[in-house]
Design an enzyme around this catalytic site. Sequence first.
Site, PDB file in Angstrom:
ATOM      1  N   ASP A 140      59.495 -25.224  96.713  1.00 51.68           N
ATOM      2  CA  ASP A 140      60.896 -24.660  96.881  1.00 51.68           C
ATOM      3  C   ASP A 140      61.058 -24.491  95.411  1.00 51.68           C
ATOM      4  O   ASP A 140      62.050 -24.897  94.897  1.00 51.68           O
ATOM      5  CB  ASP A 140      61.639 -26.209  97.137  1.00 51.68           C
ATOM      6  CG  ASP A 140      63.322 -25.811  97.410  1.00 51.68           C
ATOM      7  OD1 ASP A 140      63.513 -24.540  97.561  1.00 51.68           O
ATOM      8  OD2 ASP A 140      63.992 -26.745  96.970  1.00 51.68           O
ATOM      9  N   GLU A 196      54.449 -33.988  98.325  1.00 56.92           N
ATOM     10  CA  GLU A 196      54.565 -33.851  99.661  1.00 56.92           C
ATOM     11  C   GLU A 196      53.510 -32.790 100.135  1.00 56.92           C
ATOM     12  O   GLU A 196      54.154 -31.879 100.849  1.00 56.92           O
ATOM     13  CB  GLU A 196      55.978 -33.100  99.719  1.00 56.92           C
ATOM     14  CG  GLU A 196      57.153 -33.841  99.393  1.00 56.92           C
ATOM     15  CD  GLU A 196      58.441 -33.459  99.702  1.00 56.92           C
ATOM     16  OE1 GLU A 196      58.741 -32.530 100.179  1.00 56.92           O
ATOM     17  OE2 GLU A 196      59.538 -34.265  99.186  1.00 56.92           O
ATOM     18  N   TYR A 239      66.049 -37.548 101.723  1.00 57.22           N
ATOM     19  CA  TYR A 239      67.142 -36.613 101.693  1.00 57.22           C
ATOM     20  C   TYR A 239      67.949 -37.138 102.878  1.00 57.22           C
ATOM     21  O   TYR A 239      68.454 -36.424 103.824  1.00 57.22           O
ATOM     22  CB  TYR A 239      67.088 -35.469 101.470  1.00 57.22           C
ATOM     23  CG  TYR A 239      66.318 -34.960 100.263  1.00 57.22           C
ATOM     24  CD1 TYR A 239      67.116 -34.597  99.331  1.00 57.22           C
ATOM     25  CD2 TYR A 239      64.875 -34.758  99.948  1.00 57.22           C
ATOM     26  CE1 TYR A 239      66.482 -34.205  97.941  1.00 57.22           C
ATOM     27  CE2 TYR A 239      64.331 -34.465  98.806  1.00 57.22           C
ATOM     28  CZ  TYR A 239      65.231 -34.390  97.940  1.00 57.22           C
ATOM     29  OH  TYR A 239      64.672 -33.756  96.514  1.00 57.22           O
ATOM     30  N   GLU A 284      62.613 -38.791  94.693  1.00 59.61           N
ATOM     31  CA  GLU A 284      63.489 -37.665  94.689  1.00 59.61           C
ATOM     32  C   GLU A 284      64.529 -38.175  95.773  1.00 59.61           C
ATOM     33  O   GLU A 284      64.218 -38.863  96.724  1.00 59.61           O
ATOM     34  CB  GLU A 284      62.910 -36.471  95.339  1.00 59.61           C
ATOM     35  CG  GLU A 284      61.883 -35.677  94.639  1.00 59.61           C
ATOM     36  CD  GLU A 284      61.263 -34.367  95.225  1.00 59.61           C
ATOM     37  OE1 GLU A 284      61.978 -34.033  96.226  1.00 59.61           O
ATOM     38  OE2 GLU A 284      60.314 -33.897  94.812  1.00 59.61           O
TER      39      GLU A 284
HETATM   40  C1  GCB Z   1      61.654 -32.028  98.106  1.00 56.08           C
HETATM   41  C2  GCB Z   1      60.774 -31.384  97.314  1.00 56.08           C
HETATM   42  C3  GCB Z   1      61.364 -30.493  96.082  1.00 56.08           C
HETATM   43  C4  GCB Z   1      62.521 -29.709  96.692  1.00 56.08           C
HETATM   44  C5  GCB Z   1      63.556 -30.706  97.269  1.00 56.08           C
HETATM   45  C6  GCB Z   1      64.633 -30.011  97.935  1.00 56.08           C
HETATM   46  O1  GCB Z   1      61.178 -32.848  98.933  1.00 56.08           O
HETATM   47  O2  GCB Z   1      59.706 -31.985  96.594  1.00 56.08           O
HETATM   48  O3  GCB Z   1      60.528 -29.472  95.653  1.00 56.08           O
HETATM   49  O4  GCB Z   1      63.113 -28.787  95.711  1.00 56.08           O
HETATM   50  O5  GCB Z   1      62.842 -31.522  98.265  1.00 56.08           O
HETATM   51  O6  GCB Z   1      65.953 -29.565  97.470  1.00 56.08           O
HETATM   52  O7  GCB Z   1      64.473 -29.911  99.181  1.00 56.08           O
END
Ligand code: GCB
Length: 639
Positions: free
Chosen positions: A200, A444, A497, A533
């Site tokens: 990403d 990941e 997330y 994260e």
């Molecule tokens: C993740 C990734 C990261 C992305 C982020 C997102 O899990 O490790 O590279 O930018 O999520 O914002 O989706």
Amino acid sequence: MMLRVLWLFAAFDAALLLDTGMLFPRESSSREVKALNGLWAFRADRSPNRNQGFERAWYKSSLAETGPVIDMPVPASYNDITQDPTLRDFIGWVWYEREVTVPARWITDGLRVVLRVGSAHYYSVVWVNGVKVTEHEGGHLPFEAEIGTLLREDPTMPCRITIAVNNTLTLQTLPPGTIQYMNDRTRYPDGFFVQNINFDFFNYAGIHRPVLLYTTPKAYVDDITVVTDFLDNTGLVRYNVSVQGASSATVKVTLMDKGGHCVASSTEPSGVLKVVDVSLWWPYLMHESPGYLYSLEVRLMAADGSSTYEDVYALPVGIRTINVTSTQFLINNKPFYFHGVNKHEDADIRGKGLDWPLVVKDFNLIKWLGANSFRTSHYPYAEEILQMCDRHGIVVIDESPGVGIKDIRSFGNASLTHHLAVMDELVRRDKNHPSVVMWSVANEPAAEMNPAEYYFKTVITHTKALDPTRPVTYVTCSNYARDKGAPFVDVICINSYFSWYHDQGHLEVIPLQLNTQFEDWYGKYKKPIIQSEYGADAVAGLHNDPPVMFTEEYQKEVLQNYHSVFDQKRKKYVIGELIWNFADFMTTQGILRVVGNKKGIFTRQRQPKAAAFILKERYWRLANETGTLPLWTKYPCPL
Ligand code: GCB
């Protein structure tokens, strides 16, 4: 077919066994450094097979003689420098060229002249005056070639450096990618293809870090490895110096404190230096004088017939220890809690090019925020950045470019071999940085796939063999029950997330889901956990109360919901929290991204969103509870 041609010149033998060092070029009484930063001539090879440059040997004459060239700054990504969308999205070989005047005193028999590229993304071939001097696979680590011998052949010739760089990613590169040809001629023009990636961030390309020429004597200090420890008040610096270019040499090592006073010395090429009344290297906010560095001066004397050589190299050394228990991360035997950020090398116009104003601004923001650490998501950052971390006491989780390993074919032997080689190069480059406290081998990957078990076992075991002094991790987002890599890591790093990629808008589920995540992982592995994260996109200036997704209020509340759980678990086994992300950054275009990823707590131009103030308040409170603030700070506002 096109892919084969595109990649033809990239499929060279990679040097697997690293038999030379990669010390950062430093000036000394025996070494000179000349930076080749500035404007280079540039041309993208737009021929249908992207191979005209090789077919017509563009490296044999000046680039301007074989076609049109434009100015291209180095270091910088080339993508955002012009108004041309086809250059922004270009895939294939681009050509850089620069002519340099080498001082006459460098072209003497007793000197080596080394050309070093800090990094170029992704595959590079380098010529000097039309002669190939090296090639390198991998976009984030340095490579070099001795060119003095070549220059001496005709000292009247100027030194013309040509570098061809190819950004094509394949299933075997790190990160991996695929080229997809669109063959439906009713929908796509002839030859149409795209680069697919599973990560990403924008696949910026070009010469991203400084290109340097530096000299060493013919007999020289090739590598230094330092491992530190302490016992009560005595620091221990185990060192090993390797020498090239002389069959016999004498070495003198002197360890100097900040004031330039000798605190220990030896005349052996390897050994242990004892430092009485040691000043340890401490992280920012853990001690009133963080980032204490000694200087290890290595002086080499060698003779060869009637010639004598002297080489001097000074390596900054921080004396500290790292240990991991089932619930804690210890620096100098004291519990360390990571309150930090994930970053990217990313900015307007320069893309991933090293840019000092940006680097210094980011360090000022990190300190303003009260952050004590960051992860080099998702690739090794510039050495200059790690040097700043050493000096400022910012703790680093050093990540390899193993991001987006999602296709089962990227778990095969060729990929594994390359991954091991990248870890060799990464550890060789960064082993002496006190700020680097852990290696992250990947982000990941599709860790639930069966080959992941063998793959990660091998990469992690290999990395531990290269450096037994640091813990190793890889960053996971998969369900714990299916994860094949976690059994091998020292610290569990999890990305999640909640109320973003699922349960959209339901902030209230975060505490329950996060609690379940932690209990499941700790219950299964009994290893300390970092929330590596978490976050939410917020378009700066977008507001809504009650919060809705993409507003600053929503981002703020996601953070606060996570924080309540961190506060319960950090008393147990959670050893850190790293926000995703420090700043907004560019990605490929897609329906989930609004001119890039907006999960930054700062905008891409480094202005704070509301979430930055939430985090600042929290980080300074954590620092106040868990560390010792520097004398110049006063909680809650440092500046
Ligand atoms: C993740 C990734 C990261 C992305 C982020 C997102 O899990 O490790 O590279 O930018 O999520 O914002 O989706």
